[in-house]
Design a protein around this motif. Structure first.
Motif, mmCIF file in Angstrom:
data_model
loop_
_atom_site.group_PDB
_atom_site.id
_atom_site.type_symbol
_atom_site.label_atom_id
_atom_site.label_comp_id
_atom_site.label_asym_id
_atom_site.label_seq_id
_atom_site.Cartn_x
_atom_site.Cartn_y
_atom_site.Cartn_z
ATOM 1 N N CYS A 77 0.854 -1.190 0.000
ATOM 2 C CA CYS A 77 0.000 0.000 0.000
ATOM 3 C C CYS A 77 0.895 1.247 0.000
ATOM 4 O O CYS A 77 1.948 1.273 0.631
ATOM 5 C CB CYS A 77 -0.888 -0.012 1.236
ATOM 6 S SG CYS A 77 -1.894 1.472 1.394
ATOM 7 N N CYS A 128 -0.010 1.282 6.945
ATOM 8 C CA CYS A 128 -0.931 0.235 6.506
ATOM 9 C C CYS A 128 -0.149 -0.980 6.023
ATOM 10 O O CYS A 128 0.859 -0.853 5.337
ATOM 11 C CB CYS A 128 -1.810 0.793 5.383
ATOM 12 S SG CYS A 128 -2.869 -0.426 4.612
ATOM 13 N N SER A 188 -1.364 -3.497 4.108
ATOM 14 C CA SER A 188 -1.964 -4.194 2.967
ATOM 15 C C SER A 188 -0.953 -4.457 1.855
ATOM 16 O O SER A 188 -0.149 -3.587 1.501
ATOM 17 C CB SER A 188 -3.142 -3.400 2.406
ATOM 18 O OG SER A 188 -3.687 -4.079 1.293
ATOM 19 N N HIS A 191 -6.854 -3.126 4.390
ATOM 20 C CA HIS A 191 -6.198 -1.841 4.657
ATOM 21 C C HIS A 191 -6.616 -1.311 6.027
ATOM 22 O O HIS A 191 -7.677 -1.673 6.540
ATOM 23 C CB HIS A 191 -6.600 -0.812 3.591
ATOM 24 C CG HIS A 191 -6.002 -1.086 2.243
ATOM 25 N ND1 HIS A 191 -4.851 -0.470 1.803
ATOM 26 C CD2 HIS A 191 -6.399 -1.930 1.249
ATOM 27 C CE1 HIS A 191 -4.575 -0.916 0.575
ATOM 28 N NE2 HIS A 191 -5.489 -1.795 0.215
ATOM 29 N N HIS A 196 -7.288 1.770 6.424
ATOM 30 C CA HIS A 196 -7.884 3.080 6.113
ATOM 31 C C HIS A 196 -8.856 2.904 4.955
ATOM 32 O O HIS A 196 -8.766 1.911 4.226
ATOM 33 C CB HIS A 196 -6.774 4.070 5.736
ATOM 34 C CG HIS A 196 -5.894 3.560 4.635
ATOM 35 N ND1 HIS A 196 -6.092 3.889 3.322
ATOM 36 C CD2 HIS A 196 -4.860 2.674 4.661
ATOM 37 C CE1 HIS A 196 -5.181 3.255 2.582
ATOM 38 N NE2 HIS A 196 -4.431 2.500 3.372
HETATM 39 ZN ZN LIG Z 1 -3.521 0.798 2.771
#
Ligand SMILES: [Zn+2]
Length: 165
Positions: free
Chosen positions: A34, A40, A42, A59, A61
């Motif tokens: 990400c 994050c 992800s 994620h 967010h």
């Molecule tokens: Zn993210």
């Protein structure tokens, strides 16, 4: 899924309103993280043919579709800056005219877009002149080289002096 080129010419991956940057490529698999990887966790991976290998993990967010739209518009502006000689203001106008009011807030200021376009233009111009310069100095070297060979042959009595008309 879509690939968008960054300001530095690197590929970014856009998927479902999230943007990913390349982490590494190993055995043909590209691992992306990400764009907000500091906050994050992800990740997502793609195969050599750019197909999705592993769907993104969660994620921390919400997605930000405006960011993707702006990244895409900026990539097109940079592309046009280099490939066309359209006026800077025309490029900005035509790449932003379909952007909704809600997304427009995520756009950089017009002056910074103008600077980006002009910077890309002058960078590609200087690349062009460097290429031309390298080509012409190569040619001069070749010409000098064949002159030296001729002079050597002349000294060795192999080649005669150029005939007078
Ligand atoms: Zn993210």
């Amino acid at each position: 899924m879509e690939f968008i080129s960054s300001d530095k010419g690197k590929r970014k991956l856009a998927l479902n309103g999230f943007m990913y940057v390349r982490d590494k490529t190993k055995n043909g698999v590209t691992y992306w993280r990400c764009e907000d990887y500091l906050k994050c966790k992800s990740r997502v991976s793609t195969a050599e043919d750019d197909s999705l290998m592993r769907a993104p993990s969660e994620h921390s967010h919400p997605p930000n579709p405006a960011r993707v739209i702006v990244a895409r518009a900026k990539a097109s502006m940079r592309d046009r800056a280099v490939k066309s000689d359209e006026r800077t203001s025309n490029i900005i106008q035509s790449e932003t005219k379909d952007i909704s009011l809600a997304t427009a807030g995520a756009l950089p200021k017009k002056t910074s877009l103008q600077r980006m376009i002009q910077r890309k233009r002058s960078a590609s111009m200087s690349q062009y002149s460097i290429r031309r310069f390298t080509d012409s100095s190569k040619r001069i070297k070749q010409e000098q080289g064949s002159n030296e060979i001729f002079i050597e042959q002349l000294n060795a009595g192999i080649a005669g002096p150029p005939r007078k008309k």
